[in-house]
Design a protein around this motif. Structure first.
Motif, short mmCIF file in Angstrom:
data_model
loop_
_atom_site.label_atom_id
_atom_site.label_comp_id
_atom_site.label_asym_id
_atom_site.label_seq_id
_atom_site.Cartn_x
_atom_site.Cartn_y
_atom_site.Cartn_z
N LEU A 12 -76.58 -26.40 27.11
CA LEU A 12 -75.67 -25.64 26.24
C LEU A 12 -76.26 -25.52 24.84
O LEU A 12 -76.79 -26.49 24.29
CB LEU A 12 -74.30 -26.32 26.16
CG LEU A 12 -73.53 -26.44 27.48
CD1 LEU A 12 -72.23 -27.20 27.26
CD2 LEU A 12 -73.26 -25.08 28.08
N VAL A 13 -76.16 -24.32 24.28
CA VAL A 13 -76.64 -24.07 22.93
C VAL A 13 -75.44 -23.67 22.09
O VAL A 13 -74.61 -22.85 22.50
CB VAL A 13 -77.70 -22.94 22.93
CG1 VAL A 13 -78.11 -22.58 21.52
CG2 VAL A 13 -78.89 -23.33 23.76
N GLU A 14 -75.35 -24.24 20.89
CA GLU A 14 -74.24 -23.92 20.00
C GLU A 14 -74.54 -22.61 19.28
O GLU A 14 -75.61 -22.41 18.70
CB GLU A 14 -74.08 -25.04 18.97
CG GLU A 14 -72.87 -24.86 18.09
CD GLU A 14 -72.69 -26.03 17.14
OE1 GLU A 14 -72.11 -25.81 16.07
OE2 GLU A 14 -73.13 -27.15 17.48
N VAL A 15 -73.58 -21.67 19.35
CA VAL A 15 -73.73 -20.35 18.76
C VAL A 15 -72.56 -20.09 17.82
O VAL A 15 -71.41 -20.39 18.17
CB VAL A 15 -73.79 -19.26 19.86
CG1 VAL A 15 -73.89 -17.88 19.24
CG2 VAL A 15 -74.94 -19.51 20.81
N ASP A 16 -72.86 -19.53 16.67
CA ASP A 16 -71.81 -19.16 15.72
C ASP A 16 -71.42 -17.72 16.01
O ASP A 16 -72.24 -16.80 15.90
CB ASP A 16 -72.33 -19.32 14.29
CG ASP A 16 -71.24 -19.07 13.26
OD1 ASP A 16 -70.05 -19.15 13.64
OD2 ASP A 16 -71.58 -18.81 12.10
N HIS A 17 -70.16 -17.49 16.39
CA HIS A 17 -69.68 -16.15 16.72
C HIS A 17 -68.39 -15.87 15.97
O HIS A 17 -67.36 -16.48 16.24
CB HIS A 17 -69.45 -16.05 18.24
CG HIS A 17 -68.94 -14.72 18.68
ND1 HIS A 17 -69.72 -13.59 18.65
CD2 HIS A 17 -67.72 -14.34 19.13
CE1 HIS A 17 -69.00 -12.57 19.09
NE2 HIS A 17 -67.78 -13.00 19.38
N ASN A 18 -68.47 -14.95 15.01
CA ASN A 18 -67.31 -14.58 14.19
C ASN A 18 -66.63 -15.79 13.57
O ASN A 18 -65.41 -15.91 13.58
CB ASN A 18 -66.30 -13.77 14.99
CG ASN A 18 -66.82 -12.43 15.42
OD1 ASN A 18 -67.70 -11.86 14.76
ND2 ASN A 18 -66.29 -11.91 16.51
N GLY A 19 -67.41 -16.69 13.08
CA GLY A 19 -66.86 -17.87 12.44
C GLY A 19 -66.49 -18.99 13.38
O GLY A 19 -66.16 -20.09 12.95
N ASP A 20 -66.49 -18.73 14.66
CA ASP A 20 -66.19 -19.78 15.64
C ASP A 20 -67.50 -20.32 16.22
O ASP A 20 -68.50 -19.61 16.34
CB ASP A 20 -65.36 -19.22 16.80
CG ASP A 20 -63.96 -18.80 16.36
OD1 ASP A 20 -63.44 -19.42 15.41
OD2 ASP A 20 -63.41 -17.87 16.98
N VAL A 50 -72.89 -21.91 24.61
CA VAL A 50 -73.32 -20.93 25.60
C VAL A 50 -74.37 -21.58 26.51
O VAL A 50 -75.33 -22.18 26.02
CB VAL A 50 -73.93 -19.68 24.91
CG1 VAL A 50 -74.40 -18.67 25.93
CG2 VAL A 50 -72.92 -19.08 23.97
N PRO A 51 -74.21 -21.45 27.84
CA PRO A 51 -75.21 -22.02 28.75
C PRO A 51 -76.50 -21.20 28.69
O PRO A 51 -76.47 -19.98 28.62
CB PRO A 51 -74.54 -21.92 30.12
CG PRO A 51 -73.49 -20.90 29.98
CD PRO A 51 -73.08 -20.87 28.55
N VAL A 52 -77.62 -21.90 28.73
CA VAL A 52 -78.93 -21.26 28.72
C VAL A 52 -79.60 -21.51 30.06
O VAL A 52 -79.67 -22.63 30.53
CB VAL A 52 -79.81 -21.83 27.58
CG1 VAL A 52 -81.20 -21.21 27.61
CG2 VAL A 52 -79.14 -21.61 26.24
N GLY A 53 -80.08 -20.44 30.66
CA GLY A 53 -80.81 -20.57 31.92
C GLY A 53 -79.93 -20.91 33.11
O GLY A 53 -80.40 -21.38 34.12
N ALA A 54 -78.65 -20.65 33.01
CA ALA A 54 -77.73 -20.94 34.12
C ALA A 54 -77.75 -19.79 35.10
O ALA A 54 -77.83 -18.63 34.71
CB ALA A 54 -76.33 -21.16 33.60
N SER A 55 -77.69 -20.09 36.36
CA SER A 55 -77.59 -19.04 37.38
C SER A 55 -76.14 -18.74 37.65
O SER A 55 -75.27 -19.62 37.54
CB SER A 55 -78.30 -19.48 38.66
OG SER A 55 -77.70 -20.64 39.15
N PRO A 56 -75.83 -17.50 38.00
CA PRO A 56 -74.42 -17.12 38.24
C PRO A 56 -73.82 -17.80 39.44
O PRO A 56 -74.43 -18.22 40.33
CB PRO A 56 -74.48 -15.63 38.44
CG PRO A 56 -75.89 -15.26 38.67
CD PRO A 56 -76.74 -16.41 38.22
#
Length: 146
Positions: free
Chosen positions: A128-136, A140-146
Motif C-alpha cells: 500500500l502506498v499513501e496518496v494525498d487526494h483532495n486533502g484526504d 492505494v495498492p500497488v501491483g495488485a492483481s484484480p
C-alpha cells in the motif's frame, strides 16, 4: 507381466523394451508387425525400470493428489490438472508421452500445477502506498492483481 515379475528389481533397462519383450512374447502373439511399445505407459515403465520406476510413478501420483487438494480458485491450475489427468488416463491404453509434443505439454502442465507462486500471490497482501487526494490521505495498492 511375466517380464515384470522376472525383472522386478532392476527392470530390463530403459529403451530395451522392444528386444526384451521378444523374450516373453508367446508364439500365437507373433504377427508380421512387431511390437515396439506396450500400449500401457505404466507397464512399460515398470518393465524397463523395475521397482524403482514403479515407486517413482506412485510417488508422482501421490504428489499430484496432494497438489490437487491445494488447488482452490486458480482456473489455470485446474485446467492444467485436468490436462495431466487426461494424459495419464490415456496412458493406460496407449503411449502418448512417447510423442514429443504431448510430453512437452505434460511437462508444462505439471510446471503450472506444482508452481508455488500462484498460492503465494493469493496469500500476499498488496503493498500500500499513501496518496494525498483532495486533502484526504488514501492508501492505494500497488501491483495488485484484480
Amino acid at each position: 507381466m511375466a517380464g515384470i515379475k522376472e525383472n522386478w528389481v532392476t527392470g530390463v533397462g530403459f529403451g530395451n523394451f522392444q528386444k526384451a519383450y521378444q523374450i516373453y512374447e508367446k508364439e500365437e502373439m507373433i504377427f508380421r508387425a512387431y511390437v515396439n511399445h506396450a500400449h500401457n505407459e505404466y507397464l512399460e515403465l515398470a518393465f524397463e525400470g523395475g521397482v524403482i520406476a514403479a515407486i517413482l510413478m506412485a510417488l508422482y501420483l501421490f504428489l499430484l493428489l496432494i497438489a490437487f487438494t491445494k488447488i482452490r480458485r486458480d482456473a489455470l491450475q485446474k485446467t492444467a490438472f485436468l490436462s495431466v489427468v487426461f494424459l495419464l488416463v490415456h496412458s493406460l491404453a496407449d503411449y502418448p508421452l512417447r510423442t514429443a509434443a504431448l510430453a512437452m505439454t505434460f511437462a508444462y502442465m505439471n510446471a503450472i500445477i506444482f508452481h508455488r507462486g500462484f498460492a503465494e500471490c493469493r496469500n500476499q497482501s498488496p503493498e500500500l502506498v499513501e496518496v494525498d487526494h483532495n486533502g484526504d490521505k488514501l492508501f492505494v495498492p500497488v501491483g495488485a492483481s484484480p
